[in-house]
Structures are given as structure tokens and as C-alpha cells.
Design a protein around this motif. Structure first.
Motif, short mmCIF file in Angstrom:
data_model
loop_
_atom_site.label_atom_id
_atom_site.label_comp_id
_atom_site.label_asym_id
_atom_site.label_seq_id
_atom_site.Cartn_x
_atom_site.Cartn_y
_atom_site.Cartn_z
N ARG A 77 18.81 -16.79 8.99
CA ARG A 77 19.27 -15.77 8.04
C ARG A 77 19.07 -14.39 8.66
N LYS A 78 19.80 -13.42 8.14
CA LYS A 78 19.66 -12.06 8.64
C LYS A 78 19.27 -11.13 7.50
N GLY A 79 18.20 -10.36 7.71
CA GLY A 79 17.77 -9.34 6.76
C GLY A 79 17.52 -9.90 5.38
N LEU A 80 17.84 -9.07 4.38
CA LEU A 80 17.64 -9.47 2.99
C LEU A 80 18.90 -10.00 2.35
N SER A 81 19.99 -10.03 3.10
CA SER A 81 21.28 -10.39 2.50
C SER A 81 21.31 -11.86 2.12
N PRO A 82 21.59 -12.17 0.87
CA PRO A 82 21.77 -13.57 0.48
C PRO A 82 23.01 -14.13 1.16
N THR A 83 22.96 -15.38 1.53
CA THR A 83 24.08 -15.97 2.26
C THR A 83 25.26 -16.23 1.35
N GLY A 84 26.43 -15.81 1.79
CA GLY A 84 27.66 -16.13 1.08
C GLY A 84 27.92 -15.33 -0.17
N TYR A 85 27.09 -14.34 -0.50
CA TYR A 85 27.27 -13.57 -1.72
C TYR A 85 27.19 -12.07 -1.40
N SER A 86 27.74 -11.27 -2.27
CA SER A 86 27.70 -9.82 -2.07
C SER A 86 27.52 -9.13 -3.42
N GLU A 87 27.23 -7.83 -3.34
CA GLU A 87 27.11 -6.98 -4.54
C GLU A 87 26.04 -7.49 -5.49
N MET A 88 24.94 -8.00 -4.95
CA MET A 88 23.80 -8.37 -5.79
C MET A 88 22.89 -7.16 -5.95
N THR A 89 22.20 -7.11 -7.07
CA THR A 89 21.17 -6.10 -7.23
C THR A 89 20.00 -6.44 -6.30
N TYR A 90 19.11 -5.46 -6.10
CA TYR A 90 17.95 -5.70 -5.24
C TYR A 90 17.12 -6.86 -5.78
N ALA A 91 16.90 -6.87 -7.09
CA ALA A 91 16.08 -7.93 -7.68
C ALA A 91 16.74 -9.30 -7.47
N GLU A 92 18.05 -9.37 -7.70
CA GLU A 92 18.74 -10.64 -7.52
C GLU A 92 18.68 -11.09 -6.06
N ALA A 93 18.87 -10.14 -5.14
CA ALA A 93 18.82 -10.47 -3.72
C ALA A 93 17.43 -10.95 -3.32
N MET A 94 16.40 -10.30 -3.86
CA MET A 94 15.03 -10.67 -3.51
C MET A 94 14.71 -12.08 -4.01
N VAL A 95 15.08 -12.37 -5.25
CA VAL A 95 14.82 -13.70 -5.81
C VAL A 95 15.64 -14.75 -5.07
N ASP A 96 16.90 -14.42 -4.78
CA ASP A 96 17.76 -15.36 -4.09
C ASP A 96 17.23 -15.67 -2.69
N ARG A 97 16.77 -14.64 -1.99
CA ARG A 97 16.25 -14.84 -0.65
C ARG A 97 14.98 -15.68 -0.68
N ALA A 98 14.09 -15.38 -1.61
CA ALA A 98 12.85 -16.15 -1.72
C ALA A 98 13.14 -17.61 -2.07
N THR A 99 14.11 -17.83 -2.97
CA THR A 99 14.49 -19.19 -3.33
C THR A 99 15.03 -19.93 -2.11
N ASP A 100 15.87 -19.24 -1.35
CA ASP A 100 16.44 -19.84 -0.15
C ASP A 100 15.36 -20.17 0.88
N ASP A 101 14.39 -19.28 1.03
CA ASP A 101 13.30 -19.51 1.99
C ASP A 101 12.45 -20.71 1.61
N THR A 102 12.08 -20.79 0.35
CA THR A 102 11.21 -21.90 -0.07
C THR A 102 11.97 -23.22 -0.04
N ARG A 103 13.27 -23.17 -0.31
CA ARG A 103 14.07 -24.39 -0.25
C ARG A 103 14.18 -24.91 1.17
N ALA A 104 14.22 -24.00 2.15
CA ALA A 104 14.40 -24.39 3.55
C ALA A 104 13.09 -24.70 4.25
N ALA A 105 11.97 -24.43 3.63
CA ALA A 105 10.68 -24.60 4.32
C ALA A 105 10.42 -26.06 4.66
N ASN A 106 9.93 -26.29 5.87
CA ASN A 106 9.59 -27.63 6.32
C ASN A 106 8.15 -27.94 5.90
#
Length: 645
Positions: free
Chosen positions: A521-550
Motif C-alpha cells: 500500500r502507499k501512504g494513507l490512501s485507501p485502495t480503490g476509493y477516493s474522496e474519503m474523509t480523513y476519519a474514513e481513510a484512517m479507519v479504512d486503512r487500519a481495517t485493511d492493515d489488520t485484515r492483511a496481517a500475518n
């Protein structure tokens, strides 16, 4: 199911409408089913026609190893692709995947008038009617005698196994009779191969010996035994299978669903790449047609072998299995090994082109599934430049189809040693293989997945093993830290540290080769989505990170991150509920009262966001996982590294 008048074709399912069989979904009849909730936990409640809560582990029957609730805590849940057997029992991962994939509506097939008339004629013929009667006589009342009845005792020696063997023989005869009446009796395609002594000797393929347990394999045309480690592998010749049980009440049980899922995974493993698959369960008098793809598991309504109209539908199912003209409907396959050239899709950067002629693509790695990413990697022979043409095929959400290609293009200027060169997405042949299987079923977008075939030129790596000394291992992990830093300086975060991805360059023992950039992933940008608020992007990124964790190399931040996500989601749900309650309770001033309540909870959400921001440090997470991998590798090798390098 009885013949229905064909509806006007809709744009989303035209390819099926042109065929003898048409497939769709419909809500289940709301009639309550008398199923024991202890053994049907994987069936969507909508199919059972009632809201049944899952039993709690304190119940005495919930301690059985085949009916366990030992799911990992929400704090350490990983993605399908990164799960490992050692971190969690294999059956438990499969249960989780089945629950994610099971479609909450019944799978429906309708047929053209020609197919219906043919099936009706065959079902009412003397020979087939007699075979159905013999089958029903063998099954009896569909209940194993009480003396032999256990929790799942249909495979154990005794009355249940005797009935199963007799049923399997009769079902094969029934299939052969249908094949003969369809003038396909002399064809090698779809010949039913029952479990037998020859199969029992072949145990190399599966640690659970399930290749010898499947009751009936439906073989491909002109089968030729595939040899792996000197032993014949039957699954490489299979296009479908039928699992037989002696009792009616085994239908829809968890163990049966897990069993057919594992069998489907076998076909996906040995006949990759598979876009979709049909199979059959035959439990006593109860027959079902099942459908699987990487994102969906579904089943038809039950058909009763004692009912005349259902016998016609069962013959239609056997026809689907029997005729080679329906083979692409039965099981869609892309045989990459016979491909001689790949055409790359134009996407704005990559022009349409023909890749160099290839000798023969060989499989490097296949993650069989049958659900989830189900990745398969193929490579041509090594060229004079030390690189190979590599094809990576995965099943992904539409928003992620081009993600890895874009990441690889982005890191070309980073200076990463031996970084793969992306050529583009390969065009996928359309004959039988369905690159977007869900669109043909007009299915919920939530379950939609597509095939991604990424072509790259890259070096080959070897797994780190005994050939790597302690000194070389330390050098490799120093290189890993340096490469992670290079990526982080450009805001790229690898996020997939594991034994399979951290390799040594082929022919070397001290040169790192980092592979598989699909989780990057790159930066804080959620994958495949745009025009998210900071809060939405932060939650989405954290969700994506925990889902991908080995879970094998889990960074410590994953636990508080997952907890913060849960608190965020629970808080939103509670606020919405309180706001609606305020509006409903006060017609004149409810909105104002509800907004005041929301305002009072803002501090709670700020605290959660602060927690997310503090724990979201992807570069440190990569380094931490790399450290765990280093310790793990040293521990496995049993070597100690000299302090002097």
C-alpha cells in the motif's frame, strides 16, 4: 425443479441464457426447517427459514473437535491469503471462509424445453425408474440404525458404510444409464470413478487422505494419470465429484460442507486455473447441486429421489455432469500450460502487445482455495538475462484488479534491487473460463470477484533453507531492512513479510529477493476509493492493515488497532441507534435532541481516531514482522549467528 417458462434475458446473464441450462438465485422458502442447529452452523439463517443463534461453547456438545468454536479473537484475524495452518486449525479457517462465501439464497437452474423433455423421457424410462427404486430400497427410511449412529458416523464401518457402498454403486449405474440414453456411453468424458481399492493405495496427495475418501469422481475427457512424486494423482483428471452419505439428516451438516469445500480445493489445485465448479451431494434420499467460485458457495434446493418430478431434476443434474457439451458450464478452466502467447490489455500505459513466444508455463505456486484469492503463479524457462516471464493469477475484488501492477510501476524508480518489471494484465481466454463469474449470476456486488492475470518479467528466488548459513541469513535480513526503508521513504509499505516472500536470488545464498507485492500500500490512501474523509481513510486503512496481517509474524500494533476499529464501529452503530430513537420519540424536537447526543459523543470518536493514528505505523510494522521472521528462520534452521559479521 419443474420446467418454467424462460424469462426475457437480462444484460447481466446473457451468456447463460444462450445455453441449455440457465442459473440464478432466489430467496429460500420461509418454511422453518427442522435442522439441528448444533450441526448446521455454516448454513445462512435465511436458508434455514429462521433466526437461530449460534450455540455457545459452554454447551456440552460444542466441545467436539469437529464442531469447535475456537475462532481467533477479532484482534488477530488475518486475511484469507495470509492464514497459516499452524496459527489456526485448517478446518477453522475453512469454516470462516465458508461463512464468508455462503450465499443466502438458493441456487436455481432452469433448462430449455429440449433438455426438460429429454430428462423427462429418461427419468420415466424403465431402466432409470428401476434404478431409482433400487436406490430408494437401499436407503430405506434414510436413517442409519440406532446402534450405528454417532455424531457423524456415516463413514465408519457398519450399517452406514454398507449403505454408502451400495448407494455409490447404484448412483454410478444410474449415471451410466443416463449417459447411454444420451448417446454418450462410449465417451471417456464424465465417466464416474467410484472409491475403490486402487484409490486406497494412493495417499501421497493429501495429508488427510481425502483423495481416497471421495465417493465418486467425474473424470475429464481422455484422462491420463498425472505423476507426482511417482504416484498417480486422480484429482488432475477430475471435473466434478459426488459425495455420498447414507442418511438424509447429514445433508447441510457442517462436516459435509467442509468436505466438499476441500474436494473442490483439490480440483482447483490440480486443474488450475478454475473459475467455477459444480458438484453434487447425495445424502440418503436428498440430492443437491452445489456451485462454487472464489467468492461464492451456493446450493440448490433439495431433490427427493422418491418423488417423480424431483427424479426429472436429478436426471438434469446428471446430464449436466455427463455431457461434454456442458463441460464449460460444469467447470470453467484456463489451462495456462498450453498457452503459447499472451496478449496484454491496453490500459493507458501498456499498449496491446504480444509477449515473447513461450516454451511451456510451469506452476511455481498454487494456493488452491477454493475460496479467497486462490493465487496461482506460473513461469516460463529462465532467459539469458536471468529473468522469467511470470504470470500471477488471482481472484480479487474489482477495485483491486490492477492494484499490484500499479504498485510495481510506482516502485520502478525506488531503486529496489531485482524489482519485478510489470508488463500489464494478460487477456484471459473467454472459452468456458469466466473471468467475472458472479456477473453471469446477477449476484450481489458484495460477492463480486474477478480474475486478475498479471504478467511480469522478474528474477526467480529460492526459499531460505539449509543452503543459507547464519552469516548469510543476517546479511539477507539487513538487506531486507534497507529495502523496506527505501520503500518507506517513498511512502510504500510492503505489509506481507513471510517465509514465502523473503527469498534468496536463484543461484545465490546471500542476495535478497523480495517477491509478491500484491499487499503493498502507499501512504494513507485507501485502495480503490477516493474522496474519503480523513476519519474514513484512517479507519479504512487500519481495517485493511489488520485484515492483511500475518498471524505468524503479527506486529504488536495489530491488537490495539483491531480493538479501536471495533470500538469505532460499535460507537457509530450506537450513535445511529440513539439518534433514531430520539427522532422517533419526539416528533417536534427529536432531531435536535438526537444531534445533541451525537455531539456529546464526539470526544469518544476523537479518542478512537487518536488511537488509530498512534498505532498506524506501517514501516515499523514491516520492520517488526521482519525481526520476527529472522528469529523464526534462525530457530527453524537450528543455527546460531556469530556476533562478528
Amino acid at each position: 425443479m419443474s420446467e418454467q417458462k424462460e424469462a426475457a434475458p437480462s444484460p447481466g446473464i446473457q451468456p447463460y441464457r444462450a445455453a441449455a441450462y440457465t442459473f440464478s438465485f432466489q430467496p429460500a422458502n420461509p418454511t422453518r426447517h427442522t435442522r439441528d442447529p448444533r450441526y448446521t452452523t455454516l448454513i445462512p439463517r435465511a436458508l434455514l427459514g429462521r433466526a437461530v443463534p449460534k450455540p455457545v461453547p459452554s454447551e456440552p456438545w460444542a466441545t467436539d473437535d469437529l464442531y469447535s468454536y475456537g475462532y481467533p479473537s477479532p484482534d488477530v484475524t488475518s486475511s484469507r491469503g495470509s492464514r497459516t495452518k499452524s496459527a489456526w486449525g485448517e478446518d477453522q479457517y475453512l469454516k470462516h471462509d465458508v461463512e464468508d462465501s455462503f450465499y443466502p439464497e438458493l441456487y436455481v437452474f432452469n433448462t430449455s424445453p429440449v433438455v426438460h423433455q429429454s430428462a423427462e423421457k429418461i427419468a420415466t424410462s424403465d431402466e432409470v425408474s428401476k434404478l431409482f427404486q433400487e436406490l430408494n430400497d437401499v436407503v430405506g427410511d434414510g436413517k442409519t440404525p440406532k446402534a450405528y449412529r454417532g455424531l457423524y458416523d456415516t463413514d465408519a464401518p457398519g450399517a452406514g458404510e454398507t449403505v454408502k457402498v451400495s448407494m455409490t454403486t447404484k448412483i454410478c449405474k444410474l449415471s451410466e444409464s443416463v449417459r447411454a440414453q444420451l448417446s454418450a456411453g462410449n465417451s471417456t468424458y464424465s465417466k464416474c470413478v467410484p472409491k475403490g481399492p486402487a484409490a486406497r493405495r494412493n495417499t501421497k496427495e493429501n495429508d488427510k487422505d481425502e483423495d481416497v475418501r471421495v465417493d465418486i469422481l467425474v473424470q475429464a475427457s481422455n484422462p491420463s494419470p498425472t505423476q507426482i512424486d511417482g504416484e498417480s494423482v486422480r484429482w488432475s483428471n477430475a471435473v466434478s465429484f459426488t459425495e455420498v452419505k447414507a442418511r438424509d439428516d447429514v445433508d447441510w451438516r457442517d462436516r459435509l460442507i467442509l468436505q466438499i469445500s476441500r474436494y473442490a480445493g483439490k480440483i482447483c489445485r490440480y486443474r488450475s486455473i478454475i473459475s467455477h465448479l459444480h458438484c453434487v451431494t447425495w445424502c440418503g434420499h436428498t440430492v443437491r447441486l452445489w456451485y462454487l467460485n472464489a467468492g461464492v458457495l451456493a446450493c440448490s434446493r433439495s431433490f427427493d429421489t422418491r418423488e417423480g418430478h424431483d427424479q426429472i431434476e436429478i436426471v438434469k443434474i446428471l446430464r449436466l455432469l455427463c455431457l461434454e457439451e456442458h463441460s464449460t458450464l460444469l467447470c470453467g478452466r484456463w489451462d495456462v500450460a498450453v498457452q503459447k502467447m499472451f496478449e496484454v490489455q491496453a490500459d493507458g500505459e501498456a499498449e496491446p502487445l504480444k509477449a515473447n513466444a513461450i516454451n511451456r508455463m510451469g506452476a511455481l505456486k498454487i494456493r488452491s482455495g477454493p475460496y479467497g484469492g486462490r493465487t496461482a503463479v506460473f513461469a516460463d524457462q529462465i532467459g539469458s538475462d536471468g529473468k522469467v516471464l511470470m504470470l500471477k493469477v488471482s481472484w480479487l475484488a474489482d477495485t483491486l484488479r490492477s492494484h499490484e501492477m500499479e504498485m510495481l510501476r510506482g516502485i520502478q524508480s525506488v531503486g529496489l534491487p531485482y524489482a519485478p518489471e510489470p508488463l500489464g494484465l494478460a487477456k484471459i481466454p473467454a472459452s468456458g473460463f469466466r473471468s467475472s463469474p458472479c456477473q453471469y449470476l446477477d449476484i450481489s456486488p458484495r460477492s463480486a470477484i474477478s480474475c486478475c492475470a498479471l504478467l511480469t518479467k522478474q528474477h526467480i528466488g529460492d526459499r531460505i533453507g539449509p543452503q543459507v548459513t547464519g552469516h548469510d541469513l543476517l546479511k539477507i535480513h539487513i538487506q531486507l531492512a534497507e529495502q523496506l526503508l527505501k520503500l518507506a521513504e517513498r511512502e510504500y509499505h510492503y505489509r506481507d513479510i513471510n517465509e514465502g516472500n523473503v527469498r534468496v536470488l536463484h543461484g545465490y545464498t546471500d542476495v535478497l529477493l523480495l517477491v509478491d507485492f500484491g499487499n503493498m500500500r502507499k501512504g494513507l490512501s485507501p485502495t480503490g476509493y477516493s474522496e474519503m474523509t480523513y476519519a474514513e481513510a484512517m479507519v479504512d486503512r487500519a481495517t485493511d492493515d489488520t485484515r492483511a496481517a500475518n498471524p505468524m509474524f503479527l506486529p504488536t500494533s495489530s491488537v490495539p488497532l483491531k480493538l479501536a476499529i471495533t470500538r469505532w464501529e460499535d460507537g457509530l452503530e450506537q450513535v445511529q441507534s440513539d439518534f433514531q430513537r430520539a427522532v422517533d420519540g419526539n416528533a417536534s424536537n427529536g432531531v435536535r435532541s438526537g444531534l445533541q447526543h451525537v455531539s456529546a459523543q464526539l470526544n469518544y470518536f476523537r479518542t478512537v481516531l487518536r488511537k488509530l493514528a498512534m498505532q498506524s505505523h506501517r514501516y515499523i510494522d514491516d520492520l517488526e514482522s521482519a525481526l520476527y521472521l529472522h528469529v523464526w528462520t534462525v530457530s527453524k534452521s537450528g543455527t546460531l549467528i556469530d556476533a562478528q559479521v
